[in-house]
Design a protein around this motif. Structure first.
Motif, mmCIF file in Angstrom:
data_model
loop_
_atom_site.group_PDB
_atom_site.id
_atom_site.type_symbol
_atom_site.label_atom_id
_atom_site.label_comp_id
_atom_site.label_asym_id
_atom_site.label_seq_id
_atom_site.Cartn_x
_atom_site.Cartn_y
_atom_site.Cartn_z
ATOM 1 N N GLY A 44 2.352 -3.081 -9.853
ATOM 2 C CA GLY A 44 1.857 -4.133 -8.962
ATOM 3 C C GLY A 44 1.588 -3.681 -7.550
ATOM 4 N N GLY A 45 1.590 -2.366 -7.309
ATOM 5 C CA GLY A 45 1.303 -1.848 -5.982
ATOM 6 C C GLY A 45 -0.134 -1.374 -5.856
ATOM 7 N N ARG A 46 -0.506 -0.955 -4.650
ATOM 8 C CA ARG A 46 -1.855 -0.454 -4.376
ATOM 9 C C ARG A 46 -1.738 1.002 -3.928
ATOM 10 N NH1 ARG A 46 -1.289 -5.480 -2.281
ATOM 11 N NH2 ARG A 46 -0.708 -4.618 -0.219
ATOM 12 N N PRO A 47 -2.099 1.955 -4.794
ATOM 13 C CA PRO A 47 -1.971 3.373 -4.424
ATOM 14 C C PRO A 47 -2.933 3.771 -3.320
ATOM 15 C CG PRO A 47 -3.078 3.145 -6.544
ATOM 16 C CD PRO A 47 -2.606 1.777 -6.169
ATOM 17 N N VAL A 48 -2.440 4.599 -2.412
ATOM 18 C CA VAL A 48 -3.229 5.104 -1.290
ATOM 19 C C VAL A 48 -3.403 6.608 -1.467
ATOM 20 C CG1 VAL A 48 -3.273 5.477 1.205
ATOM 21 C CG2 VAL A 48 -2.398 3.316 0.275
ATOM 22 N N ASP B 107 0.864 -1.183 0.000
ATOM 23 C CA ASP B 107 0.000 0.000 0.000
ATOM 24 C C ASP B 107 0.899 1.230 0.000
ATOM 25 O OD1 ASP B 107 -2.397 -1.562 0.212
ATOM 26 O OD2 ASP B 107 -1.931 -1.854 2.340
ATOM 27 N N ILE B 108 0.850 1.984 -1.094
ATOM 28 C CA ILE B 108 1.859 3.022 -1.331
ATOM 29 C C ILE B 108 1.203 4.391 -1.519
ATOM 30 C CG2 ILE B 108 3.722 3.754 -2.863
ATOM 31 C CD1 ILE B 108 4.024 0.734 -3.615
ATOM 32 N N ALA B 109 1.655 5.364 -0.729
ATOM 33 C CA ALA B 109 1.208 6.749 -0.869
ATOM 34 C C ALA B 109 2.190 7.492 -1.764
ATOM 35 C CB ALA B 109 1.122 7.417 0.501
ATOM 36 N N CYS B 110 1.682 8.297 -2.676
ATOM 37 C CA CYS B 110 2.514 9.028 -3.635
ATOM 38 C C CYS B 110 2.624 10.499 -3.234
ATOM 39 C CB CYS B 110 1.917 8.929 -5.035
ATOM 40 S SG CYS B 110 1.720 7.237 -5.631
ATOM 41 N N TYR B 111 3.836 11.018 -3.245
ATOM 42 C CA TYR B 111 4.041 12.434 -2.948
ATOM 43 C C TYR B 111 4.534 13.152 -4.207
ATOM 44 C CZ TYR B 111 5.786 16.776 -1.046
ATOM 45 O OH TYR B 111 5.999 18.108 -0.811
ATOM 46 N N ALA C 271 -0.289 10.460 5.189
ATOM 47 C CA ALA C 271 -0.071 9.237 4.411
ATOM 48 C C ALA C 271 -0.212 8.008 5.288
ATOM 49 C CB ALA C 271 1.310 9.271 3.760
ATOM 50 N N LYS C 272 0.331 8.071 6.496
ATOM 51 C CA LYS C 272 0.263 6.922 7.394
ATOM 52 C C LYS C 272 -1.166 6.682 7.863
ATOM 53 C CE LYS C 272 2.685 4.490 10.965
ATOM 54 N NZ LYS C 272 3.986 4.286 11.593
ATOM 55 N N LYS C 273 -1.888 7.753 8.194
ATOM 56 C CA LYS C 273 -3.271 7.600 8.637
ATOM 57 C C LYS C 273 -4.160 7.033 7.537
ATOM 58 C CE LYS C 273 -4.144 11.756 10.120
ATOM 59 N NZ LYS C 273 -4.858 12.902 10.720
ATOM 60 N N ALA C 274 -3.793 7.289 6.284
ATOM 61 C CA ALA C 274 -4.584 6.771 5.163
ATOM 62 C C ALA C 274 -4.333 5.291 4.918
ATOM 63 C CB ALA C 274 -4.276 7.572 3.899
ATOM 64 N N GLY C 275 -3.368 4.705 5.641
ATOM 65 C CA GLY C 275 -3.123 3.271 5.517
ATOM 66 C C GLY C 275 -1.921 2.888 4.694
ATOM 67 N N ALA C 276 -1.064 3.849 4.349
ATOM 68 C CA ALA C 276 0.105 3.546 3.531
ATOM 69 C C ALA C 276 1.171 2.811 4.343
ATOM 70 C CB ALA C 276 0.683 4.822 2.946
#
Length: 285
Positions: free
Chosen positions: A181-185, A147-151, A217-222
């Motif tokens: 193959g990742g899951r965007p957050v 689960d990956i957050a993008c900046y 980003a962390k609170k969103a589940g990344a």
């Protein structure tokens, strides 16, 4: 094979050599030839601009002249560098006085002048708009499966500077993460500033800005944050502990440069990728 003049920016060959280590092999895999901009200099990082706009324009004019002599548009892996290059080229294309002033300096130093007939591009936009996400997906060897957050940051999020992406609500990086193959957050501050280049003059304010992005980003589940800006990366990574203490927020999340994540998915530096996955499991969400 597509060709670009490669501008490394201010940190890829200095404090963030992992960018250079991963950009070169990923570009070879995807058919991008990087033409060296021999003798290129700093773009000023928007720090010099605060005191002397003409000097920053001249610094960038010198780099643009090198790229024009190469005969190819510029590619960079840094959102800050892309924003500065785009702003400089737009200034030169719309302000003949600024162009003439910068050319007078560059001609004295190098004997070259700038026409401002080329463009600059961030790696992200080249991959989506020119290489194509289908080709990227076909080249994946190690799907990201996180689960990956993008900046994005604010520097290149302006009309004309971010390819065909939406400057106000971008999704190119999320689409790329999916192809890898990742899951965007999604989270609310992915285009917010983390204070570059004001770290030394506005320390606590910058730390609070940095903490907000990391905590969101962390609170969103990344499990992981990936940055398209090599300059902002230092705030998000090296200073995240201090940012958390200043803002009293949970900022503990692994942060990597976009080039690293792409290279890992394409099968390069598998030992580093294994370390990253371990960090994501231990300290990510």
């Amino acid at each position: 094979m597509v060709k670009y003049s490669y501008y490394p920016g201010n940190v890829a060959r200095q404090s963030s050599q992992e960018v250079e280590d991963t950009l070169q092999p990923l570009c070879r895999t995807l058919g991008i030839e990087l033409i060296e901009m021999v003798g290129c200099n700093s773009d000023g990082g928007n720090i010099i601009k605060q005191g002397n706009r003409d000097l920053q324009l001249a610094l960038n004019a010198r780099n643009i002249a090198i790229a024009e002599n190469n005969g190819f548009d510029i590619i960079t892996a840094c959102a800050s560098a892309q924003g500065i290059l785009h702003e400089t080229l737009s200034t030169f294309k719309n302000d003949p006085i600024a162009l003439a002033s910068a050319n007078s300096v560059v001609a004295k130093i190098t004997g070259n002048t700038v026409t401002a007939e080329i463009d600059s591009h961030h790696l992200l936009h080249v991959l989506v708009d020119e290489i194509g996400l289908e080709k990227v997906e076909d080249a994946v060897i190690n799907p990201l499966d996180m689960d990956i957050a993008c900046y994005y940051g604010p520097h290149m999020q302006r009309p004309g500077a971010c390819g065909g992406d939406d400057p106000w609500n971008p999704d190119y990086m999320e689409r790329l993460i999916t192809a890898l193959g990742g899951r965007p957050v999604m989270y609310p501050t992915r285009c917010s500033s983390v204070g570059n280049p004001s770290l030394l003059s506005l320390g606590d304010s910058v730390m609070k800005m940095t903490a907000r992005v990391l905590n969101d980003a962390k609170k969103a589940g990344a499990q992981l944050l990936v940055s398209a800006c090599t300059q902002s990366h230092s705030n998000l990574d090296s200073y995240q502990g201090k940012a958390g203490r200043v803002a009293n927020k949970d900022t503990s999340i692994p942060v990597v440069n976009l080039t690293e994540l792409i290279a890992f998915a394409l099968g390069h530096h598998v030992d580093r990728y294994a370390q990253l996955r371990t960090r994501a499991m231990l300290i990510g969400s």
